[in-house]
Design a protein around this motif. Structure first.
Motif, PDB file in Angstrom:
ATOM      1  N   GLY A 233       3.785 -10.386   9.100  1.00 35.56           N
ATOM      2  CA  GLY A 233       5.405 -10.007   8.743  1.00 35.56           C
ATOM      3  C   GLY A 233       5.475  -8.728   8.195  1.00 35.56           C
TER       4      GLY A 233
ATOM      5  N   PHE B 210      -0.120  -7.737   6.622  1.00 32.31           N
ATOM      6  CA  PHE B 210       0.292  -9.085   7.117  1.00 32.31           C
ATOM      7  C   PHE B 210       0.827  -8.993   8.325  1.00 32.31           C
ATOM      8  CE2 PHE B 210       0.426  -8.703   2.520  1.00 32.31           C
ATOM      9  CZ  PHE B 210      -0.312  -9.808   2.064  1.00 32.31           C
TER      10      PHE B 210
ATOM     11  N   ASN C  74       5.689  -7.695   5.168  1.00 28.62           N
ATOM     12  CA  ASN C  74       5.708  -7.757   3.861  1.00 28.62           C
ATOM     13  C   ASN C  74       5.983  -6.655   3.015  1.00 28.62           C
ATOM     14  OD1 ASN C  74       5.933 -10.911   4.061  1.00 28.62           O
ATOM     15  ND2 ASN C  74       3.646 -11.026   3.528  1.00 28.62           N
ATOM     16  N   LEU C  75       6.934  -5.841   3.413  1.00 25.65           N
ATOM     17  CA  LEU C  75       7.354  -4.724   2.514  1.00 25.65           C
ATOM     18  C   LEU C  75       8.414  -5.041   1.716  1.00 25.65           C
ATOM     19  CD1 LEU C  75       7.464  -1.776   5.197  1.00 25.65           C
ATOM     20  CD2 LEU C  75       5.505  -2.453   3.647  1.00 25.65           C
ATOM     21  N   LEU C  76       8.609  -4.570   0.574  1.00 25.27           N
ATOM     22  CA  LEU C  76       9.703  -5.070  -0.202  1.00 25.27           C
ATOM     23  C   LEU C  76      10.981  -4.393   0.306  1.00 25.27           C
ATOM     24  CD1 LEU C  76       8.315  -4.275  -4.060  1.00 25.27           C
ATOM     25  CD2 LEU C  76       8.216  -6.336  -2.541  1.00 25.27           C
ATOM     26  N   ALA C  77      11.766  -5.233   0.553  1.00 25.53           N
ATOM     27  CA  ALA C  77      13.237  -4.485   1.052  1.00 25.53           C
ATOM     28  C   ALA C  77      13.857  -3.724  -0.065  1.00 25.53           C
ATOM     29  CB  ALA C  77      14.059  -6.050   1.214  1.00 25.53           C
ATOM     30  N   ARG C  78      14.859  -3.096   0.391  1.00 29.66           N
ATOM     31  CA  ARG C  78      15.398  -1.978  -0.422  1.00 29.66           C
ATOM     32  C   ARG C  78      14.903  -1.255  -1.393  1.00 29.66           C
ATOM     33  NH1 ARG C  78      21.125  -5.527  -0.434  1.00 29.66           N
ATOM     34  NH2 ARG C  78      19.756  -7.195   0.470  1.00 29.66           N
TER      35      ARG C  78
ATOM     36  N   GLU D  63       7.746   4.130  -2.375  1.00 28.92           N
ATOM     37  CA  GLU D  63       7.627   3.255  -3.458  1.00 28.92           C
ATOM     38  C   GLU D  63       6.756   1.945  -3.248  1.00 28.92           C
ATOM     39  OE1 GLU D  63      11.638   3.979  -6.428  1.00 28.92           O
ATOM     40  OE2 GLU D  63      11.964   2.983  -4.368  1.00 28.92           O
TER      41      GLU D  63
ATOM     42  N   ARG E 101      -0.221   1.231   2.353  1.00 24.93           N
ATOM     43  CA  ARG E 101       0.124   0.403   1.166  1.00 24.93           C
ATOM     44  C   ARG E 101      -1.427  -0.107   0.754  1.00 24.93           C
ATOM     45  NH1 ARG E 101       4.166  -4.403   0.466  1.00 24.93           N
ATOM     46  NH2 ARG E 101       2.494  -5.450   1.857  1.00 24.93           N
TER      47      ARG E 101
END
Lengths: 256, 402
Positions: free
Chosen positions: A94, A92, A96-100, A105, A159
Motif C-alpha cells: 500500500g 509495502f 505507506n507514504l506519510l500523507a500531506r 520529506e 525511502r
C-alpha cells in the motif's frame, strides 16, 4: 563472503488465540549478497510471517536468524528498530507514504531516526539522490496524493534506499498496480539489483516472480521449492512488448 | 529523532485539523483564563487590604483593655476598662526597642465651630500618634508633651472635620467647641481615607489624652495603648516585653488586656480575601482539569487515526520513545498554546473587570508563569497515556490497520 541472510530452522507460533497457530515450521534459508528472491505461496502459507521475521518486525519463536552476521533473533524492541533502520529497507503493497508530506520529506524520514547523525544539508542531498535513482527528483515537492500509484511506489523505494540497506524487503510491491506500472517498478528493482542491492520480495503473481533471479515457494509454513528462474523476464523487453500490444490494439481500434 | 523535526511534525499534525486543535485548546484557554482572572482580582483585593493595613503605621503594637473574668462573668477584649495611664508610662519606661507610645481614649461628640456642627470621633492621643500612624500634618503642627502635661485645650483635626466646619477658611488658629469647651486648632492632618472597616479616618479630632480624660470624658481608664516598635525584627520581643510588664503590674491577677501586633491584624484582614482567591482559583482549576481531559480525548482519537503513520515510523526504525515524544510534544504544544492564549484572555478580562467595576486588579508575574507551566504540565500529563499507547503499538498490527 558470508550470506547476508542466514536462517536456521526458524519457527513462529502465534499463541494469542484459543489454538496456537504454527505459521512457520522450520525454514532454513541462505540469501547471498546481490540475490533477487521472490517469496511465493498461497495465502496462509506463512509467507507474510516469514517476511515479518526477515524484516525484524517480529521475533521467531525458535531458530536463529543472522542478518549481515548479527544474530537478531533475540534482540529487544529498540535494537530491532535500529537494525530495521540501518540494515533493511521496506517497500509495502500500500506504498505507506506519510500523507500531506512531500516526496522528499518522506524519503528523508529514515535518516531522522537511527543512530547516524546527518546535517540538514546531508539529509536533503541524500534524499534527492535517492529520488534521482528512481527517476522522481523533478517531483520532489509533490504530495503523495498528487502522484500516481507507480510514482508513489517509487518514492517508497527511494525511502527504502536512503539508509543504504543490506537487504531491500518488498511486500507485494506491485499488488496495487496495473501491468505496465508493475513492469516499471520491477524495472527499478532490476536496476537496483544490477547495482548490487540484495532484494527479497513477496508476491503471488507468477509473472512478477519471473523478474527475479530465484523463486522460493512456501506451503503450510514449510519451504517446498527453491529454484533459480530459468526464463527470466526483463523490464525493458516486457515494456516493449506491452507498448507494441497497445499499439496493435489502437491499430485495430482505428480500423473498425 | 531530532527535536526540531519532532516539533515540525507536531505542528503539522495540529495544523491539519485546525478547527479541532482550536476547540481542544479552548478547554485550556478558558481554564487558564479563568484562573488568571480570579487570581488577579483576588490579588488586587489583597493588595488593597494590605495597603490599608500599612496605613495603620509601621510596626505598631496595640494593647487593648478588657478580657473580663470576675464572678463567673467572662468577656473578650474591650469588655472592661482596665488600662491606665500608669500602664502606658510603665511600658514607655521599662520596655526597650520602642520609639513611640500613645495612650488612647475615644468617644463621639458633637463638635461646633462657625455656627456649624458635626458629630465626630474625638480621640485622646499623645504627641507620638501621627508618627506611629505615619500620618502627616498638612498644615500647622501637632500638640506637644507640654500640652499633654498642662491638660491644654488644643486639638488637631482631620481633613473631613476641617471641610465640614471650616469650609472656606484656614482652620489653624481658630477655635472649635467640644461639650461647650473651646479647643484651639493647632493643625490639620493629611487625608488618609477609609480604614479596613470602612470608617473615614479623616473624620476625627485629636486632643491630648489628658485633656480628653479630665475635661471631656472624665474617665480614669484608657481604652487602648498604641506602641511603635523600632523595627520589624524586634516587634515580637517588644510584644513579649509589654505583656510581661503589664502582667507584673497586675501581680498575679488574671490578665485583663490583649496585645496584638499589626502583622496579626494584617493576617486576619487578608485571610478572607485569601480564602476567596483560593476558592475561586480552585473552581477555575476544575475547568483546567476538564480541558486536560479534552486534550487526552482528542489525542486518543489522533493516535487511532494515525495508527498507520505510527506503523510506518516504527517499521523504518523509530523507537517507541520517538513516537512517545512526538505525541507528548503535540499535546504539550496544544496545551501550552492554549495556556498562552488563556493568559492573554485572563489579563484582558481582569483589566476589563477593573475598568467596568473599578475593582483593583493585580496580575502577578508568578501567577502568569505558574499558569503557563501548569497548562504545559496538563498537556504532558493528559497526553502521556495516548502517547504511550501509540509508542507501544506493534508495528505489524499498526501497518495492517485500516
Amino acid at each position: 563472503m558470508p550470506p547476508v541472510v542466514k536462517i536456521e530452522d526458524i519457527h513462529k507460533i502465534y499463541d494469542s488465540g484459543e489454538v496456537p497457530v504454527h505459521a512457520v515450521r522450520g525454514v532454513t534459508l541462505e540469501i547471498e549478497r546481490g540475490d533477487f528472491v521472490a517469496l511465493m505461496g498461497a495465502s496462509g502459507s506463512g509467507k507474510s510471517t516469514l517476511m515479518n521475521l526477515l524484516g525484524c518486525l517480529d521475533r521467531p519463536t525458535r531458530g536463529r536468524y543472522l542478518l549481515d552476521g548479527i544474530d537478531v533473533s533475540q534482540l529487544d524492541r529498540n535494537a530491532l528498530a535500529d537494525i530495521r533502520n540501518q540494515k533493511l529497507g521496506f517497500v509495502f503493497q500500500g506504498f505507506n507514504l506519510l500523507a500531506r508530506t512531500t516526496a522528499l520529506e518522506n524519503v528523508e524520514l529514515p535518516m531522522l531516526y537511527g543512530a547516524r547523525k546527518f546535517t540538514t544539508k546531508q539529509i536533503r542531498e541524500r534524499a534527492m539522490h535517492c529520488l534521482d535513482i528512481v527517476g522522481l527528483s523533478p517531483r520532489f515537492d509533490h504530495f503523495p496524493s498528487q502522484l500516481s500509484g507507480g510514482q508513489q511506489q517509487r518514492v517508497a523505494i527511494a525511502r527504502a534506499l536512503v539508509n543504504e540497506p543490506q537487504v531491500l524487503l518488498a511486500d507485494e510491491p506491485t499488488g496495487n498496480l496495473d501491468t505496465r506500472t508493475s513492469a516499471e517498478v520491477m524495472g527499478v528493482f532490476q536496476k537496483l539489483n544490477d547495482e548490487g542491492i540484495t532484494i527479497v520480495m513477496v508476491t503471488h503473481e507468477l509473472d512478477i516472480a519471473h523478474f527475479c533471479k530465484r523463486n522460493l515457494i512456501l506451503r503450510d509454513g514449510v519451504m517446498v521449492r527453491d529454484e533459480a528462474v530459468s526464463n527470466r523476464s526483463f523490464a525493458a523487453s516486457e515494456l516493449e512488448k506491452l507498448s507494441s500490444a497497445e499499439a496493435a490494439a489502437k491499430l485495430t481500434g482505428a480500423k473498425s | 529523532m531530532r527535536f526540531g523535526s519532532i516539533i515540525k511534525v507536531a505542528l503539522r499534525a495540529l495544523m491539519r485539523n485546525t478547527m479541532r486543535s482550536i476547540l481542544t485548546a479552548l478547554g485550556i484557554i478558558i481554564g487558564v483564563g479563568a484562573v488568571i482572572a480570579m487570581v488577579s482580582i483576588g490579588n488586587g483585593a489583597k493588595a488593597q487590604v494590605e495597603a490599608q493595613v500599612a496605613s495603620l503605621g509601621q510596626n505598631v503594637i496595640t494593647v487593648f483593655s478588657g478580657s473580663m473574668s470576675s464572678g463567673g462573668m467572662r468577656g473578650g477584649w474591650g469588655s472592661s476598662p482596665s488600662l491606665t495611664i500608669e500602664d502606658a508610662e510603665a511600658i514607655e519606661r521599662e520596655v526597650t526597642g520602642i520609639v513611640g507610645v500613645s495612650p488612647e481614649v475615644r468617644d463621639r461628640n458633637q463638635v461646633l465651630a462657625n455656627g456649624l456642627n458635626w458629630n465626630t470621633s474625638v480621640n485622646g492621643e499623645s504627641p507620638d500618634y501621627p508618627d506611629i500612624r505615619s500620618w502627616k500634618i498638612s498644615s500647622g503642627a501637632m500638640f506637644s508633651d507640654q500640652d499633654v502635661r498642662s491638660v491644654a485645650k488644643v486639638c488637631v483635626i482631620g481633613k473631613t472635620v476641617a471641610d465640614q466646619l471650616f469650609a472656606n477658611s484656614d482652620p489653624v488658629g481658630q477655635t472649635l467647641r467640644i461639650r461647650n469647651i473651646p479647643f484651639k486648632v493647632l493643625g490639620v492632618l493629611d487625608s488618609k481615607g477609609f480604614n479596613l472597616f470602612g470608617q473615614d479616618q479623616d473624620d476625627a479630632v485629636l486632643v491630648p489624652y489628658t485633656s480628653h480624660m479630665k475635661r471631656l470624658s472624665r474617665r480614669s481608664y484608657i481604652s487602648s495603648i498604641l506602641i511603635q516598635a523600632a523595627s520589624a525584627d524586634v516587634i515580637d520581643k517588644v510584644q513579649k516585653d509589654i505583656t510581661e510588664v503589664l502582667t507584673q503590674r497586675r501581680k498575679g491577677r488574671e490578665p485583663d488586656f490583649t496585645v496584638r501586633n499589626q502583622v496579626e491584624l494584617a493576617q486576619t484582614a487578608t485571610a478572607t480575601t485569601q480564602t476567596m482567591t483560593l476558592l475561586l482559583a480552585a473552581i477555575a482549576s476544575v475547568s483546567l482539569l476538564v480541558g486536560g481531559i479534552g486534550i487526552m480525548n482528542i489525542m486518543l482519537v489522533s493516535v487511532t487515526e494515525r495508527t498507520r503513520e505510527i506503523g510506518i515510523r516504527l517499521a523504518i526504525g523509530a523507537h517507541g520513545s520517538d513516537v512517545l515524544m512526538q505525541f507528548l510534544i503535540e499535546a504539550t504544544i496544544l496545551s501550552s498554546l492554549g495556556g498562552v492564549i488563556g493568559i492573554l484572555l485572563g489579563i484582558g478580562s481582569s483589566q476589563l473587570v477593573s475598568h467596568l467595576n473599578g475593582w483593583p486588579v493585580l496580575v502577578s508575574t508568578a501567577s502568569v508563569v505558574i499558569a503557563f507551566v501548569f497548562s504545559a504540565a496538563v498537556g504532558m500529563f493528559f497526553g502521556f497515556y495516548p502517547a504511550r499507547k501509540a509508542a507501544q503499538l506493534d508495528p505489524i498490527d499498526a501497518l495492517r490497520y485500516e
